[in-house]
Design an enzyme around this catalytic site. Structure first.
Site, PDB file in Angstrom:
ATOM      1  N   SER A  10       4.701  62.401  30.241  1.00 28.93           N
ATOM      2  CA  SER A  10       5.550  61.331  30.780  1.00 28.93           C
ATOM      3  C   SER A  10       5.350  61.164  32.274  1.00 28.93           C
ATOM      4  CB  SER A  10       7.018  61.689  30.509  1.00 28.93           C
ATOM      5  OG  SER A  10       7.880  60.892  31.295  1.00 28.93           O
ATOM      6  N   TYR A  30       4.852  54.405  33.363  1.00 31.63           N
ATOM      7  CA  TYR A  30       5.853  53.392  33.671  1.00 31.63           C
ATOM      8  C   TYR A  30       5.308  52.612  34.848  1.00 31.63           C
ATOM      9  CZ  TYR A  30       9.647  55.242  30.745  1.00 31.63           C
ATOM     10  OH  TYR A  30      10.433  55.617  29.677  1.00 31.63           O
ATOM     11  N   THR A  88       4.235  52.200  28.617  1.00 31.26           N
ATOM     12  CA  THR A  88       5.510  51.954  27.923  1.00 31.26           C
ATOM     13  C   THR A  88       6.003  50.560  28.287  1.00 31.26           C
ATOM     14  OG1 THR A  88       6.030  54.299  27.876  1.00 31.26           O
ATOM     15  CG2 THR A  88       7.887  52.784  27.639  1.00 31.26           C
ATOM     16  N   ARG A 131      22.874  54.026  27.403  1.00 32.75           N
ATOM     17  CA  ARG A 131      23.121  55.277  26.668  1.00 32.75           C
ATOM     18  C   ARG A 131      24.509  55.772  27.032  1.00 32.75           C
ATOM     19  NH1 ARG A 131      17.110  57.344  28.417  1.00 32.75           N
ATOM     20  NH2 ARG A 131      16.069  55.482  27.648  1.00 32.75           N
ATOM     21  N   LYS A 183       2.857  51.249  24.251  1.00 41.05           N
ATOM     22  CA  LYS A 183       3.926  51.983  23.542  1.00 41.05           C
ATOM     23  C   LYS A 183       5.201  51.147  23.551  1.00 41.05           C
ATOM     24  CE  LYS A 183       6.497  56.374  23.673  1.00 41.05           C
ATOM     25  NZ  LYS A 183       7.857  56.101  24.171  1.00 41.05           N
ATOM     26  N   SER A 187       7.018  51.990  18.364  1.00 40.47           N
ATOM     27  CA  SER A 187       8.057  52.893  18.874  1.00 40.47           C
ATOM     28  C   SER A 187       9.262  52.077  19.326  1.00 40.47           C
ATOM     29  CB  SER A 187       7.476  53.658  20.082  1.00 40.47           C
ATOM     30  OG  SER A 187       8.474  54.438  20.711  1.00 40.47           O
ATOM     31  N   HIS A 216      11.333  53.830  21.271  1.00 39.27           N
ATOM     32  CA  HIS A 216      11.712  54.749  22.343  1.00 39.27           C
ATOM     33  C   HIS A 216      12.725  55.783  21.829  1.00 39.27           C
ATOM     34  CE1 HIS A 216      11.323  54.773  26.936  1.00 39.27           C
ATOM     35  NE2 HIS A 216      12.091  55.802  26.708  1.00 39.27           N
ATOM     36  N   ARG A 268      16.440  54.791  22.141  1.00 46.68           N
ATOM     37  CA  ARG A 268      17.148  54.994  23.417  1.00 46.68           C
ATOM     38  C   ARG A 268      17.228  53.720  24.252  1.00 46.68           C
ATOM     39  NH1 ARG A 268      17.173  60.448  24.750  1.00 46.68           N
ATOM     40  NH2 ARG A 268      16.604  60.364  26.942  1.00 46.68           N
ATOM     41  N   ASP A 325       5.914  56.516  16.406  1.00 46.66           N
ATOM     42  CA  ASP A 325       6.870  57.613  16.621  1.00 46.66           C
ATOM     43  C   ASP A 325       8.282  57.121  16.327  1.00 46.66           C
ATOM     44  OD1 ASP A 325       8.050  56.518  18.968  1.00 46.66           O
ATOM     45  OD2 ASP A 325       6.965  57.868  20.322  1.00 46.66           O
ATOM     46  N   ILE A 337      10.351  61.103  13.029  1.00 44.25           N
ATOM     47  CA  ILE A 337       9.498  62.020  12.247  1.00 44.25           C
ATOM     48  C   ILE A 337      10.071  63.437  12.370  1.00 44.25           C
ATOM     49  CG2 ILE A 337       7.207  63.107  12.105  1.00 44.25           C
ATOM     50  CD1 ILE A 337       6.715  60.287  11.436  1.00 44.25           C
ATOM     51  N   ARG A 338      10.484  64.006  11.255  1.00 40.03           N
ATOM     52  CA  ARG A 338      11.085  65.346  11.285  1.00 40.03           C
ATOM     53  C   ARG A 338      10.485  66.286  10.256  1.00 40.03           C
ATOM     54  NH1 ARG A 338      12.268  63.203  15.148  1.00 40.03           N
ATOM     55  NH2 ARG A 338      14.286  62.830  16.129  1.00 40.03           N
ATOM     56  N   ARG A 363      11.660  64.448  20.183  1.00 38.45           N
ATOM     57  CA  ARG A 363      12.705  65.488  20.203  1.00 38.45           C
ATOM     58  C   ARG A 363      12.292  66.785  19.504  1.00 38.45           C
ATOM     59  NH1 ARG A 363      15.124  60.510  19.483  1.00 38.45           N
ATOM     60  NH2 ARG A 363      16.649  59.852  21.048  1.00 38.45           N
TER      61      ARG A 363
HETATM   62  C1  LIG Z   1      14.738  63.083  26.233  1.00 35.06           C
HETATM   63  C2  LIG Z   1      13.731  61.988  26.005  1.00 35.06           C
HETATM   64  C3  LIG Z   1      12.989  61.525  27.084  1.00 35.06           C
HETATM   65  C4  LIG Z   1      12.038  60.529  26.885  1.00 35.06           C
HETATM   66  N1  LIG Z   1      11.273  60.141  27.932  1.00 35.06           N
HETATM   67  C5  LIG Z   1      10.335  59.191  27.734  1.00 35.06           C
HETATM   68  C6  LIG Z   1       9.481  58.820  28.807  1.00 35.06           C
HETATM   69  O1  LIG Z   1       9.539  59.354  29.897  1.00 35.06           O
HETATM   70  N2  LIG Z   1       8.586  57.838  28.568  1.00 35.06           N
HETATM   71  C7  LIG Z   1       8.482  57.218  27.338  1.00 35.06           C
HETATM   72  O2  LIG Z   1       7.652  56.320  27.172  1.00 35.06           O
HETATM   73  N3  LIG Z   1       9.265  57.578  26.316  1.00 35.06           N
HETATM   74  C8  LIG Z   1      10.168  58.553  26.488  1.00 35.06           C
HETATM   75  N4  LIG Z   1      10.933  58.951  25.428  1.00 35.06           N
HETATM   76  C9  LIG Z   1      10.706  58.373  24.097  1.00 35.06           C
HETATM   77  C10 LIG Z   1       9.658  59.214  23.317  1.00 35.06           C
HETATM   78  O3  LIG Z   1       8.392  59.058  23.896  1.00 35.06           O
HETATM   79  C11 LIG Z   1       9.529  58.801  21.861  1.00 35.06           C
HETATM   80  O4  LIG Z   1       9.285  57.430  21.764  1.00 35.06           O
HETATM   81  C12 LIG Z   1      10.739  59.182  21.007  1.00 35.06           C
HETATM   82  O5  LIG Z   1      11.298  60.399  21.421  1.00 35.06           O
HETATM   83  C13 LIG Z   1      10.308  59.283  19.544  1.00 35.06           C
HETATM   84  O6  LIG Z   1      11.395  59.540  18.729  1.00 35.06           O
HETATM   85  P1  LIG Z   1      11.806  61.005  18.190  1.00 35.06           P
HETATM   86  O7  LIG Z   1      12.448  61.699  19.329  1.00 35.06           O
HETATM   87  O8  LIG Z   1      12.730  60.671  17.080  1.00 35.06           O
HETATM   88  O9  LIG Z   1      10.548  61.690  17.739  1.00 35.06           O
HETATM   89  C14 LIG Z   1      11.873  59.963  25.602  1.00 35.06           C
HETATM   90  C15 LIG Z   1      12.611  60.453  24.524  1.00 35.06           C
HETATM   91  C16 LIG Z   1      13.528  61.456  24.714  1.00 35.06           C
HETATM   92  C17 LIG Z   1      14.294  61.968  23.521  1.00 35.06           C
HETATM   93  C1  LIG Z   2      12.506  57.865  36.723  1.00 33.24           C
HETATM   94  C2  LIG Z   2      13.179  58.569  35.596  1.00 33.24           C
HETATM   95  C3  LIG Z   2      12.893  57.942  34.311  1.00 33.24           C
HETATM   96  C4  LIG Z   2      13.414  58.719  33.177  1.00 33.24           C
HETATM   97  C5  LIG Z   2      13.173  57.949  31.936  1.00 33.24           C
HETATM   98  C6  LIG Z   2      13.049  58.807  30.783  1.00 33.24           C
HETATM   99  C7  LIG Z   2      13.033  58.031  29.529  1.00 33.24           C
HETATM  100  O1  LIG Z   2      12.190  57.238  29.252  1.00 33.24           O
HETATM  101  C8  LIG Z   2      14.080  58.266  28.586  1.00 33.24           C
HETATM  102  O2  LIG Z   2      14.035  57.718  27.484  1.00 33.24           O
HETATM  103  O3  LIG Z   2      15.036  58.968  28.934  1.00 33.24           O
END
Ligand SMILES: Cc1cc2nc3c(=O)[nH]c(=O)nc-3n(C[C@H](O)[C@H](O)[C@H](O)COP(=O)(O)O)c2cc1C
Ligand SMILES: CCCCCCC(=O)C(=O)O
Length: 365
Positions: free
Chosen positions: A108, A132, A158, A167, A232, A254, A256, A259, A287, A290-291, A311
């Site tokens: 990331s 990003y 992304t 959130r 993504k 995805s 995300h 989120r 993504d 998937i568990r 996760r």
């Molecule tokens: C705590 C956390 C932080 C994440 N940070 C990023 C990030 O920095 N950049 C990004 O593109 N996606 C981020 N994601 C999304 C993940 O890349 C991914 O799309 C997502 O976790 C997939 O779902 P899953 O957790 O059910 O496997 C984040 C997800 C989580 C849970």
């Molecule tokens: C500059 C901090 C960005 C954190 C973003 C992390 C993220 O993508 C997430 O889902 O949380």
């Protein structure tokens, strides 16, 4: 927790029992009412496997090739921010785990380990860099150049974060401060300051990331890097077709991890329309939710080239760092191998669309 941890859910329960509340809510949570968060996992239950037997599955091989790189099985690690909240070595432990099982690790932009530290921790791992795009394009350019120099093999842009998702848990608890541990990829850019009183992480992200992004910016990116580009966050056939027109090398279906926008479809539910729209012109990955190895099998049957987990890798990291991530990856690998055998397949290429059927009208799901 007592007893052996045998599946991803066991690791999640363990992590939930030891993580501080704010960190757990940051890792676990989704946007809004979290309906998509629930559905990302639950949607897989609507797809049923159609096992086949008497097909000699004594010699099995889970390996595949992605962007022409061979990996030992089609499950990689999604980009996840702030992994040092899970374990002291954070991303460096995760990338070593990915290296040891020979799969892809996506770093990331918002990591607590720098591009260079991650490259050094696992020089042989196939690493992709998640980008990003900052309002300040010189920051973006600098990140890409560093990733190229450090031997990363692709840029994962992304596209689903023009603004930060709402959130609610993070809003209620004012989220954690990001100064400790810091964001190591842009701490030298004078941007590692987060004002908790001014809206915390969401306001910080909204200030930094470019909300004016459009398809022309993908064309610009292609002029500043020779690395393959993967988008993504694609969730519709329309954006998949535009991705093909933009001549990117792959798309990662995805939402995300639910989120960003609550109320979207689960990723597994949009995969097939996207695969059809892309018509084999570029690779499609997925993504979200998937568990289990059977989830992987279903996504591959519906046309994904490989899948990623966010996760689950974090839960392994919380348990015992690199070893924990490795255990989680190996559990899912073993589950996939079992699903392969019980569906009558010897390798990934044997997986067919008709090995999965969607169950309709199940009111409880
Ligand atoms: C705590 C956390 C932080 C994440 N940070 C990023 C990030 O920095 N950049 C990004 O593109 N996606 C981020 N994601 C999304 C993940 O890349 C991914 O799309 C997502 O976790 C997939 O779902 P899953 O957790 O059910 O496997 C984040 C997800 C989580 C849970
Ligand atoms: C500059 C901090 C960005 C954190 C973003 C992390 C993220 O993508 C997430 O889902 O949380």
């Amino acid at each position: 927790m007592s007893g052996k941890l045998v599946c991803v859910d066991d690791y999640e329960k363990y992590a939930a029992s030891v993580l501080p509340k704010n960190t757990l809510e940051f890792y676990k949570g989704g946007a809004g009412e979290e309906t998509t968060l629930i559905d990302n996992k639950r949607a897989f239950l609507r797809y049923k496997l159609r096992p086949r037997f008497l097909r000699d599955v004594s010699k099995r091989d889970l390996s595949t090739a992605v962007l022409e790189e061979k990996i030992s099985f089609p499950v990689g690690i999604s980009p996840v921010a702030m992994q040092k909240l899970a374990s002291p070595e954070g991303e460096q432990a995760s990338v070593r785990a990915a290296e040891s099982v020979n799969t892809i690790f996506i770093l990331s932009t918002a990591a607590n380990s720098s591009i260079e530290e991650v490259a050094k921790a696992a020089p042989k791992c196939i690493k992709w860099f998640q980008l990003y795009i900052f309002k300040d394009r010189s920051v973006t350019k600098n990140l890409i150049q560093r990733a190229e120099k450090a031997g990363f093999k692709a840029i994962v842009v992304t596209i689903d974060t023009p603004v930060f998702g709402l959130r609610r848990a993070n809003m209620r608890n004012q989220l954690i401060s990001s100064k400790d541990p810091p964001y190591k990829n842009f701490d030298d850019q004078g941007m590692n300051t987060i004002d908790d009183k001014a809206g915390g992480l969401a306001a910080y992200v909204n200030k930094l990331f470019d909300d004016s992004l459009k398809w022309e910016d993908i064309a610009w990116l292609k002029t500043i890097t020779t690395l393959p580009i993967i988008l993504k966050g694609v969730m519709t056939a329309e954006d998949a077709i535009l991705s093909v027109h933009a001549k990117v090398d792959g798309i990662l279906v995805s939402n995300h991890g639910a989120r960003q926008l609550d109320g979207t479809f689960a990723t597994i539910d949009v995969l097939e329309e996207i695969v059809k729209a892309v018509d084999n012109k570029i690779e499609v990955y997925l993504d979200g939710g998937i568990r289990d190895g059977t989830d992987v099998f279903k996504a591959l049957a519906l046309g994904a080239k490989m899948v990623f987990m966010g996760r689950p890798a974090l839960w392994g990291l919380v348990h015992d760092g690199e070893e924990g991530v490795k255990k989680v990856l190996n559990i899912v690998k073993h589950e996939l191998d079992t699903a392969l055998a019980l569906c009558g397949c010897c390798d990934i290429g044997d997986i067919r669309r008709d090995m999965v059927a969607k169950q309709c009208c199940q009111s409880k799901l």
